[in-house]
Design a protein around this motif. Structure first.
Motif, PDB file in Angstrom:
ATOM      1  N   ARG A   1       0.557 -58.933 -61.280  1.00  0.00           N
ATOM      2  CA  ARG A   1       2.221 -58.231 -62.435  1.00  0.00           C
ATOM      3  C   ARG A   1       2.059 -56.668 -62.506  1.00  0.00           C
ATOM      4  O   ARG A   1       2.121 -56.212 -62.681  1.00  0.00           O
ATOM      5  N   LEU A   2       0.735 -56.355 -62.601  1.00  0.00           N
ATOM      6  CA  LEU A   2       0.514 -54.546 -62.035  1.00  0.00           C
ATOM      7  C   LEU A   2      -1.099 -54.877 -60.890  1.00  0.00           C
ATOM      8  O   LEU A   2      -1.748 -55.272 -60.436  1.00  0.00           O
ATOM      9  N   LEU A   3      -0.557 -53.146 -59.995  1.00  0.00           N
ATOM     10  CA  LEU A   3      -1.074 -52.876 -59.120  1.00  0.00           C
ATOM     11  C   LEU A   3      -1.495 -51.531 -59.887  1.00  0.00           C
ATOM     12  O   LEU A   3      -1.615 -50.946 -60.471  1.00  0.00           O
ATOM     13  N   ARG A   4      -3.229 -51.259 -60.166  1.00  0.00           N
ATOM     14  CA  ARG A   4      -4.539 -50.188 -60.305  1.00  0.00           C
ATOM     15  C   ARG A   4      -4.874 -49.997 -58.771  1.00  0.00           C
ATOM     16  O   ARG A   4      -5.185 -50.918 -58.105  1.00  0.00           O
ATOM     17  N   GLY A   5      -5.113 -48.919 -58.490  1.00  0.00           N
ATOM     18  CA  GLY A   5      -5.406 -48.388 -57.776  1.00  0.00           C
ATOM     19  C   GLY A   5      -6.710 -48.726 -57.353  1.00  0.00           C
ATOM     20  O   GLY A   5      -7.882 -48.018 -58.627  1.00  0.00           O
ATOM     21  N   GLY A   6      -7.337 -47.598 -56.741  1.00  0.00           N
ATOM     22  CA  GLY A   6      -9.100 -48.263 -56.298  1.00  0.00           C
ATOM     23  C   GLY A   6      -9.690 -49.193 -56.882  1.00  0.00           C
ATOM     24  O   GLY A   6     -11.163 -49.314 -56.807  1.00  0.00           O
ATOM     25  N   GLU A   7      -8.587 -50.271 -57.077  1.00  0.00           N
ATOM     26  CA  GLU A   7      -9.888 -51.981 -56.694  1.00  0.00           C
ATOM     27  C   GLU A   7     -10.026 -52.302 -55.397  1.00  0.00           C
ATOM     28  O   GLU A   7      -9.028 -52.684 -54.056  1.00  0.00           O
ATOM     29  N   GLY A   8     -11.156 -52.805 -55.519  1.00  0.00           N
ATOM     30  CA  GLY A   8     -11.242 -53.657 -53.889  1.00  0.00           C
ATOM     31  C   GLY A   8     -12.350 -53.276 -52.826  1.00  0.00           C
ATOM     32  O   GLY A   8     -12.646 -52.063 -52.881  1.00  0.00           O
ATOM     33  N   THR A   9     -12.737 -53.653 -51.790  1.00  0.00           N
ATOM     34  CA  THR A   9     -13.558 -52.724 -50.822  1.00  0.00           C
ATOM     35  C   THR A   9     -13.045 -52.605 -49.697  1.00  0.00           C
ATOM     36  O   THR A   9     -13.704 -51.849 -48.811  1.00  0.00           O
ATOM     37  N   ALA A  10     -11.991 -53.140 -49.796  1.00  0.00           N
ATOM     38  CA  ALA A  10     -10.988 -52.684 -48.390  1.00  0.00           C
ATOM     39  C   ALA A  10     -10.826 -51.326 -47.997  1.00  0.00           C
ATOM     40  O   ALA A  10     -10.702 -50.713 -48.701  1.00  0.00           O
TER      41      ALA A  10
ATOM     42  N   GLU B   1       6.950 -59.916 -68.255  1.00  0.00           N
ATOM     43  CA  GLU B   1       8.333 -60.228 -68.484  1.00  0.00           C
ATOM     44  C   GLU B   1       9.930 -60.504 -67.639  1.00  0.00           C
ATOM     45  O   GLU B   1      10.475 -61.494 -67.151  1.00  0.00           O
ATOM     46  N   SER B   2      10.042 -59.239 -67.163  1.00  0.00           N
ATOM     47  CA  SER B   2      11.038 -59.014 -66.798  1.00  0.00           C
ATOM     48  C   SER B   2      10.854 -59.308 -65.073  1.00  0.00           C
ATOM     49  O   SER B   2      12.277 -59.028 -64.356  1.00  0.00           O
ATOM     50  N   GLY B   3      10.148 -59.466 -64.551  1.00  0.00           N
ATOM     51  CA  GLY B   3       9.863 -59.633 -63.600  1.00  0.00           C
ATOM     52  C   GLY B   3       9.804 -58.553 -62.507  1.00  0.00           C
ATOM     53  O   GLY B   3       9.319 -58.616 -61.333  1.00  0.00           O
ATOM     54  N   LEU B   4       9.257 -57.437 -63.651  1.00  0.00           N
ATOM     55  CA  LEU B   4       8.696 -56.030 -62.000  1.00  0.00           C
ATOM     56  C   LEU B   4       7.242 -56.114 -62.404  1.00  0.00           C
ATOM     57  O   LEU B   4       6.677 -56.886 -63.095  1.00  0.00           O
ATOM     58  N   THR B   5       6.269 -55.245 -60.946  1.00  0.00           N
ATOM     59  CA  THR B   5       5.332 -55.520 -60.906  1.00  0.00           C
ATOM     60  C   THR B   5       5.073 -53.826 -61.461  1.00  0.00           C
ATOM     61  O   THR B   5       5.079 -52.943 -60.675  1.00  0.00           O
ATOM     62  N   THR B   6       4.244 -53.084 -61.844  1.00  0.00           N
ATOM     63  CA  THR B   6       4.024 -52.271 -62.282  1.00  0.00           C
ATOM     64  C   THR B   6       2.587 -51.475 -61.798  1.00  0.00           C
ATOM     65  O   THR B   6       1.363 -52.379 -61.215  1.00  0.00           O
TER      66      THR B   6
END
Length: 350
Positions: free
Chosen positions: A136-145, A259-264
């Motif tokens: 439900r939330l996207l942050r930058g710089g996470e992951g290895t790809a 809760e509103s259905g949006l992804t930050t």
């Protein structure tokens, strides 16, 4: 200076708080026309003139201060939840001047509230982690790809957004455009072009509002009006992504948005292109700060974005030369979801 669902309203009050002329409405337009009118009124005022805004009106002050117009910000708790009218803001300028904050040229809309904002963001960290784990939330710089998402805020703009779209088309690169609702209303054809060319559309509020200041009623209006304007311009369909202006957040706000259905959608690569440091500097900042899974913040509206458009070819080619693949937000989110599933299904060592 107030807002409606159609655009801007200007109400002028004298030193005693009495109306000094009829309320003026500016419908289906971006900031240029009302800003020009306010600059004209300032020139015509022999005894001084100031524009009062609130933190839900965050795309006016830089243009006004650059033109030499004094801008004052009204903060909670002197504002009640609900839509702040032009008339009420004008009256505040006359009756409660000592409680208003002067915004200086070259500063930013939330000047003077940095510590409060920092504290709210730190308090939000546990909720951010939980919502990120839930998708439900996207942050930058996470992951290895080695993937990167390019994002643009504050548009659409009739000149700069098409220039950016042309660069993206030439380089076959996807991007996300977080639109201000008032701008989507004014330049619906540009919104439609963004959608037609396969890019992602996101919600950046109706008027570039600092969302933690808003109660449930005004938060709903800021988000729903924008979603409706974008959907109408783009030919329908959901608008599931939200970029909070200034990255402003609090635990309560993040919960309400989810809760509103949006992804930050937040970011980790800040170019500060709004300060116009030069195309070379904008590109260098991206290439120096990027890492796997980065979300890059740039701007296609809210001011002169010619440097951003000029920097974009070097950004795209530089990222690809470094082995990064440019992806849409949908792909970035899907990759994160797959990584979570893989982690959850991995055997536990003993």
């Amino acid at each position: 200076m107030g807002l409606t669902r159609d655009g801007y309203r200007i109400a002028v009050a004298d030193a005693d708080g009495r109306p000094a002329g009829p309320v003026e409405a500016y419908r289906h337009c971006a900031v240029e026309r009302p800003v020009a009118r306010l600059v004209e009124l300032a020139r015509l005022a022999p005894d001084g003139f100031a524009v009062v805004v609130d933190s839900g009106n965050g795309i006016l002050d830089s243009s006004l201060t650059a033109a030499g117009v004094a801008v004052l910000r009204a903060d909670p708790p002197i504002l009640a939840d609900g839509r702040v009218t032009a008339e009420s803001l004008a009256e505040l300028g006359a009756s409660r001047l000592e409680l208003l904050v002067m915004l200086g040229g070259g500063g930013w809309t939330m000047s003077g509230r940095e510590e409060e904002i920092r504290t709210a963001e730190e308090a939000s960290a546990p909720v951010e982690r939980r919502l990120a784990a839930q998708g439900r939330l996207l942050r930058g710089g996470e992951g290895t790809a080695p993937v990167v998402a390019l994002t643009f805020d504050d548009g659409p703009h009739p000149e700069h957004t098409p220039r950016i779209l042309e660069v993206l088309r030439r380089h076959d690169a996807p991007a996300a455009f977080f639109c201000i609702g008032l701008h989507a209303l004014a330049y619906s054809g540009v919104v439609r072009r963004i959608a037609d060319e396969g890019h992602t559309l996101g919600n950046h509020t109706w008027s570039h509002a600092y969302l933690p200041d808003l109660g449930p009623i005004e938060l709903h209006r800021q988000l729903s009006f924008t979603a409706e304007a974008i959907a109408a311009a783009a030919g329908g369909g959901p608008v599931p992504w939200l970029r909070p202006p200034y990255g402003g957040r609090s635990p309560e706000l993040l919960e309400r948005v989810a809760e509103s259905g949006l992804t930050t959608v937040l970011w980790d690569v800040e170019t500060n292109d709004w300060a116009r440091p030069g195309p070379e500097v904008v590109a260098e900042r991206v290439l120096r700060r990027v890492r796997p899974g980065s979300i890059v913040l740039m701007h296609d509206g809210g001011g002169d974005r010619s440097q951003t458009a000029a920097a974009l070819p070097a950004v795209i080619t530089g990222l690809r030369d470094r082995g990064y693949r440019l992806v849409a937000l949908e792909q970035l989110a899907a990759g994160r979801a797959e990584a979570r599933r893989s982690t959850a299904g991995a055997p536990t060592s003993h």
